[in-house]
Design an enzyme around this catalytic site. Structure first.
Site, PDB file in Angstrom:
ATOM      1  N   HIS A   1       0.822  -1.220   0.000  1.00 52.59           N
ATOM      2  CA  HIS A   1       0.000   0.000   0.000  1.00 52.59           C
ATOM      3  C   HIS A   1       0.854   1.269   0.000  1.00 52.59           C
ATOM      4  O   HIS A   1       0.368   2.336   0.361  1.00 52.59           O
ATOM      5  CB  HIS A   1      -0.964  -0.004   1.189  1.00 52.59           C
ATOM      6  CG  HIS A   1      -2.042  -1.052   1.083  1.00 52.59           C
ATOM      7  ND1 HIS A   1      -2.822  -1.435   2.148  1.00 52.59           N
ATOM      8  CD2 HIS A   1      -2.466  -1.794   0.012  1.00 52.59           C
ATOM      9  CE1 HIS A   1      -3.687  -2.372   1.748  1.00 52.59           C
ATOM     10  NE2 HIS A   1      -3.484  -2.608   0.471  1.00 52.59           N
TER      11      HIS A   1
ATOM     12  N   GLY B   1      -1.955  -9.040  12.610  1.00 51.71           N
ATOM     13  CA  GLY B   1      -2.482  -7.698  12.886  1.00 51.71           C
ATOM     14  C   GLY B   1      -3.224  -7.055  11.739  1.00 51.71           C
ATOM     15  O   GLY B   1      -2.995  -5.892  11.433  1.00 51.71           O
TER      16      GLY B   1
ATOM     17  N   ASN C   1      -3.494 -12.210  15.860  1.00 44.16           N
ATOM     18  CA  ASN C   1      -4.295 -10.977  15.843  1.00 44.16           C
ATOM     19  C   ASN C   1      -4.921 -10.774  17.215  1.00 44.16           C
ATOM     20  O   ASN C   1      -5.167 -11.726  17.944  1.00 44.16           O
ATOM     21  CB  ASN C   1      -5.403 -11.091  14.781  1.00 44.16           C
ATOM     22  CG  ASN C   1      -5.751  -9.765  14.145  1.00 44.16           C
ATOM     23  OD1 ASN C   1      -4.909  -9.170  13.492  1.00 44.16           O
ATOM     24  ND2 ASN C   1      -6.973  -9.304  14.334  1.00 44.16           N
TER      25      ASN C   1
END
Ligand code: BJW
Ligand code: ZN
Length: 239
Positions: A113, A184, A210
């Site tokens: 990203h 996560g 997580n």
């Protein structure tokens, strides 16, 4: 639980905002996904930028400023150690734009990203450049085309950062025995959220670390619920 890593095992790791939470970086959907009352998915979008580029630059400038002095944590470091053990049988794909994996020492790593400390042009194809400046009042302008500059991150509806998906494909193509580990991430944003299914289709064993159960939890064979800074070093400790 320990990650089952044999002599020919290839490990593909996907991380999200949760791995940086213990370094003090807010996750994307903290505060119910709001920033100063704005929906962050709107602020972090091409439409949001087209409507109000100043507001979007304020959002990214504040996040740039907050990264100053932030350090990687035990979760990032555990992945560096795993990479050192596995060499080219390791690939880390991060959705995070904070640069903390590189700061920790990860090298076989792609930022799918983008990176918040890079800027690119909204109007022309000039090369993205390193930029830690903050733009709180005025939208910066490109010296090549006079168009507005923008952060070099990937917004909804935009293609994943150049080369990132190719790197994943290339890695999967040479993985004889695959382990996939997600850390996560809320499992809400594609294509990252589908990596677990791709790994399973290719016969991979799938692991998750997580804080809570993400949207795509059913795809994982092994689920560790807890903070990454504590659980990752334990999961990845050498036999
Ligand atoms: C802890 C913890 C601790 C907390 N320890 N855990 C298929 C189906 C449906 C839709 C789509 C689809 N394919 C594509 C789409 C559209 C879209 C999409 O996914 N939409 C969904 C909302 C449905 N995807 C895209 O548009 C993507 N582009 C694309 O597919 O392009 C195709 C294309 C090709 C050719 C031409 C054009 C297009 C792009 C997605 C870009 C996402 N961008 C953002 C912003 C980046 C910049 C910025 O940072 O501002 O990326 S959105 C935001 O979400 C950010 C994150 O990287 C991403 C994921 O968030 P993440 O990391 O999971 O964070 P959180 O906050 O959600 O979750 C944190 C988790 O950690 C939680 O679960 C906590 O419990 C946990 N946690 N503390 C362990 N200590
Ligand atoms: Zn330009």
């Amino acid at each position: 639980m320990r990650l089952d890593v044999r002599d020919n095992t290839h490990v593909l790791v996907l991380t999200g905002a949760g791995i940086s939470a213990e370094s003090g970086v807010p996750t994307f959907r903290d505060a119910n996904g709001l920033w100063e009352g704005h929906d962050v998915t709107v602020v972090a979008s091409p439409e949001g930028f087209a409507n109000d580029p100043r507001l979007v630059w304020k959002f990214y400038s504040e996040r740039r400023a907050k990264l100053v002095g932030i350090e990687p944590n035990a979760g990032h470091r555990a992945l560096v150690e795993l990479e050192q053990r596995l060499g080219d049988r390791f690939l880390l794909v991060t959705q995070n734009v904070d640069g903390l994996h590189r700061a920790a020492g990860s090298t076989r790593m792609v930022e799918m990203h983008g990176n918040i400390r890079r800027t690119k042009c909204w109007g022309c194809d000039r090369e993205p450049f390193h930029d830690e400046s903050t733009y709180l009042d005025k939208v910066p302008v490109c010296r090549h085309c006079n168009g507005p500059l923008r952060p070099d991150v990937v917004w909804f509806g935009e293609p994943i950062a150049p080369g990132a998906m190719d790197a994943v494909e290339e890695f999967l193509g040479r993985a004889e025995s695959l382990v996939f580990l997600a850390v996560g991430t809320s499992g809400l944003v594609y294509p990252a959220a589908a990596f677990v299914h791709v790994a399973k289709q290719r016969g991979g064993a799938t692991y998750l670390v997580n804080l809570d159960r993400p949207a795509n939890v059913d795809g994982f064979d092994h689920v560790v619920i807890g903070p990454a800074g504590r659980e990752l070093p334990a999961l990845l400790s050498a036999h």
